[in-house]
Every structure is written in C-alpha cells, then in structure tokens.
Design an enzyme around this catalytic site. Structure first.
Site, PDB file in Angstrom:
ATOM      1  N   HIS A 184      14.187  33.846  40.990  1.00 48.81           N
ATOM      2  CA  HIS A 184      14.038  32.420  40.640  1.00 48.81           C
ATOM      3  C   HIS A 184      15.148  31.558  41.252  1.00 48.81           C
ATOM      4  O   HIS A 184      15.066  30.328  41.185  1.00 48.81           O
ATOM      5  CB  HIS A 184      14.062  32.216  39.122  1.00 48.81           C
ATOM      6  CG  HIS A 184      12.906  32.858  38.411  1.00 48.81           C
ATOM      7  ND1 HIS A 184      11.601  32.624  38.756  1.00 48.81           N
ATOM      8  CD2 HIS A 184      12.872  33.747  37.377  1.00 48.81           C
ATOM      9  CE1 HIS A 184      10.791  33.336  37.962  1.00 48.81           C
ATOM     10  NE2 HIS A 184      11.541  34.024  37.125  1.00 48.81           N
TER      11      HIS A 184
ATOM     12  N   ASP B  56       6.817  41.131  39.909  1.00 48.61           N
ATOM     13  CA  ASP B  56       7.303  40.617  38.627  1.00 48.61           C
ATOM     14  C   ASP B  56       6.220  39.722  38.005  1.00 48.61           C
ATOM     15  O   ASP B  56       5.434  39.115  38.721  1.00 48.61           O
ATOM     16  CB  ASP B  56       8.576  39.799  38.874  1.00 48.61           C
ATOM     17  CG  ASP B  56       9.307  39.423  37.598  1.00 48.61           C
ATOM     18  OD1 ASP B  56      10.270  40.118  37.251  1.00 48.61           O
ATOM     19  OD2 ASP B  56       8.914  38.417  36.954  1.00 48.61           O
TER      20      ASP B  56
ATOM     21  N   HIS C 279       6.548  36.949  36.628  1.00 44.83           N
ATOM     22  CA  HIS C 279       6.822  35.538  36.920  1.00 44.83           C
ATOM     23  C   HIS C 279       6.764  35.298  38.431  1.00 44.83           C
ATOM     24  O   HIS C 279       7.198  36.146  39.214  1.00 44.83           O
ATOM     25  CB  HIS C 279       8.211  35.153  36.407  1.00 44.83           C
ATOM     26  CG  HIS C 279       8.407  35.400  34.950  1.00 44.83           C
ATOM     27  ND1 HIS C 279       8.990  36.560  34.458  1.00 44.83           N
ATOM     28  CD2 HIS C 279       8.083  34.651  33.872  1.00 44.83           C
ATOM     29  CE1 HIS C 279       9.024  36.496  33.130  1.00 44.83           C
ATOM     30  NE2 HIS C 279       8.473  35.356  32.746  1.00 44.83           N
TER      31      HIS C 279
ATOM     32  N   ASP D 297       8.068  43.307  34.083  1.00 42.52           N
ATOM     33  CA  ASP D 297       7.701  42.554  32.877  1.00 42.52           C
ATOM     34  C   ASP D 297       6.209  42.225  32.798  1.00 42.52           C
ATOM     35  O   ASP D 297       5.781  41.551  31.861  1.00 42.52           O
ATOM     36  CB  ASP D 297       8.555  41.276  32.742  1.00 42.52           C
ATOM     37  CG  ASP D 297       8.763  40.556  34.059  1.00 42.52           C
ATOM     38  OD1 ASP D 297       8.116  40.942  35.052  1.00 42.52           O
ATOM     39  OD2 ASP D 297       9.572  39.603  34.091  1.00 42.52           O
TER      40      ASP D 297
END
Ligand SMILES: [Zn+2]
Length: 293
Positions: A111, A148, A150, A229
C-alpha cells in the site's frame, strides 16, 4: 503498530512455527536482512519522502502516519530491513546462490505509494525488489504477482505505465483501499473478486487473466506480494481461500517462472492476520518455492 493491532510480531512466529512443525525448515537457508540504502529506496520513493520518514520516526512512544499506520522506536529499522530483504533476495536469486527466496518481513509494503505511507506500509518492498533487479542487474522485465486480499494500490501507483514491470493481482472488491478496478495502464492485470469468492474464482482469474498476460510479457524475474489475508479463516476480509489454494497459485506462477525466468522468484510477505491460517498458507507457498512438493 501498537497493542491489539493485527499487524503484529506474532505473525512471523506463526510462519516459523509451521516451518518447524512441517519439517520444511531444515530444507531452507536463512539470511538476515540488511538495511536498505537511500540509493535503493530512491529508485521507488522520492528522497524527500525517505527523509521525512526518518525525521518523524519517534525516539519513544508511538506516532501515527495515518489511522492504520504507526511508528514506534523500532519501526524505521524494521521497514529499512524489510526493503533491504528485497534487495538481498534479488541479489541471491539473480546470482544463483539460491533458487528462490521468501522474505518473512514486517511491515508489509504494497500500500506504500511513491510518496505516501498507507495501510500498515511505509516502504514498498516489492517495488524496491523489482527496481533493484532492473537497475542493478540489468533485467528488462519483472512481473509482480499480488494475491493479498487488498489491492496493491501503492505498487500500482509506482509502476502504472512502466513497460518494464507487469503487475497481476486478485483482490476483494469493493473493499479497502477501493482501487484497482479501473485498469489505469496496459501493464496492470488486476482482477477484482466479490466477497465470498474462493478457489473457483481464483483459478478463473489466474487462467484467464494472469497466465496469458505473463506468457506474453515473458518476465525475467517474478516477485510475489504474498499476502495471506484472503484465507477463509482471516477475518480481515471476506474471500474464502484455503491452504491448498496458496499451493495451487504458487505452482501456476512457478511454472511461468520456469518457462521464462529460469525459475527465478522472490516472494515478500504482505498481509495475513489469522495466525494459524497465515502460517499454514505461507508454508504451502514456501514448499512450492523450495520444490518440496
Ligand atoms: Zn492485505
């Protein structure tokens, strides 16, 4: 990141415990991560950004960079080592000292944008790896694979429109950070998955989007943003991956690496917050990288 924060030291212990319990540990060679240099970071982040992070790093207590992302007196060193692990892993793999590398690092990186920390991330570790391979080893094409849950908005921010880097990802959508669906550049192959998606949707995305793009791009090195995740047991999000899905996706990407990149893979830990699922899934991923299946 502070007490009760999901991005916590026990995550790395959980992976180590699984490597010991599964008998995989003794097959691996371990290296300590060096600190990334300003020159290595400057390939990704403007020098003013790196300077600002160094300046805000606290001597005591905790400061917040955003509502999710904090620094304590140890965070700067950890972030520099996470990025330094990316550099060492690329060196080891490209010098053929190891076949592939998994970097068990914190904080995660995907991120982190060019000039903005975000979502537990300070430096973009996979971006540091890719740019090091291009700049220091003269590679021309590096692929980043991000599974991931996200979207890796920071990685996209850094590489969109960069012809030397292809990014392929899956992520839950709509979900934090609410990006990745508008395919801003031709080198981005980001596949949004609806909440509740599992093995079938993952396999569809990989077979229909990732593999054709990767086989056309012919990467010379593959770098994983390996977040765990999207696992069904992880309450951070709502995808339904199982341990075995991480084995499967790693096998698919490894086959691409063997076809085009002499098998060269560097994998960097991103998310994964359900400790048991994180450890088991990372172990499946590492087993495939190490050729132990
Ligand atoms: Zn994540």
């Amino acid at each position: 990141m502070g007490a009760h924060h999901p991005e916590r030291p026990a995550r790395l212990t959980a992976i180590d415990d699984q490597l010991i319990a599964s008998g995989v540990g003794p097959h691996l060679t371990r290296f300590d991560a060096p600190l990334a240099t300003d020159e290595q970071l400057a390939r990704v982040h403007p020098p003013e950004y790196v300077r600002a992070i160094r300046e805000v790093a606290p001597r005591s207590g905790t400061i917040h960079l955003d509502p999710d992302t904090a620094m304590n007196p140890f965070t700067l060193q950890a972030a520099l080592r996470a990025a330094g692990a990316a550099v060492l892993a690329v060196d080891l793999v490209l010098q053929r000292k190891v076949d592939s590398a998994f970097c068990a690092v914190r904080p995660p990186g995907h991120h982190a944008c060019r000039a903005r920390p975000m979502g537990f991330c300070i430096f973009n570790n996979v971006a540091v790896a890719a740019r090091h391979a291009l700049a220091a080893h003269g590679l021309e094409r590096v692929a980043i694979i991000d599974f991931d849950v996200h979207h890796g908005n920071g990685t996209e921010d850094i590489f969109e429109g960069d012809e030397q880097v292809l990014m392929a990802s899956i992520f839950q959508h709509p979900f934090y950070p609410y990006s990745g669906t508008d395919n801003p550049a031709r080198n981005m192959f980001n596949v949004p998955l609806a909440a509740g998606s599992g093995a079938r949707e993952l396999q569809e995305a990989v077979r229909e989007e990732w593999l054709p793009a990767l086989n056309e791009f012919k990467p010379e090195l593959i770098v994983f943003s390996a977040g765990f995740d999207a696992h069904a047991e992880d309450e951070m999000a709502m995808l339904r991956f199982k341990d075995d899905d991480y084995r499967w996706v790693t096998e698919q990407v490894k086959a691409v690496a063997e076809r085009h990149a002499k098998g060269r893979i560097v994998s960097m830990l991103e998310g994964g917050y359900a400790l048991s699922a994180l450890g088991r899934s990372a172990m499946q991923h590492i087993k495939v990288l190490a050729g132990l299946n």
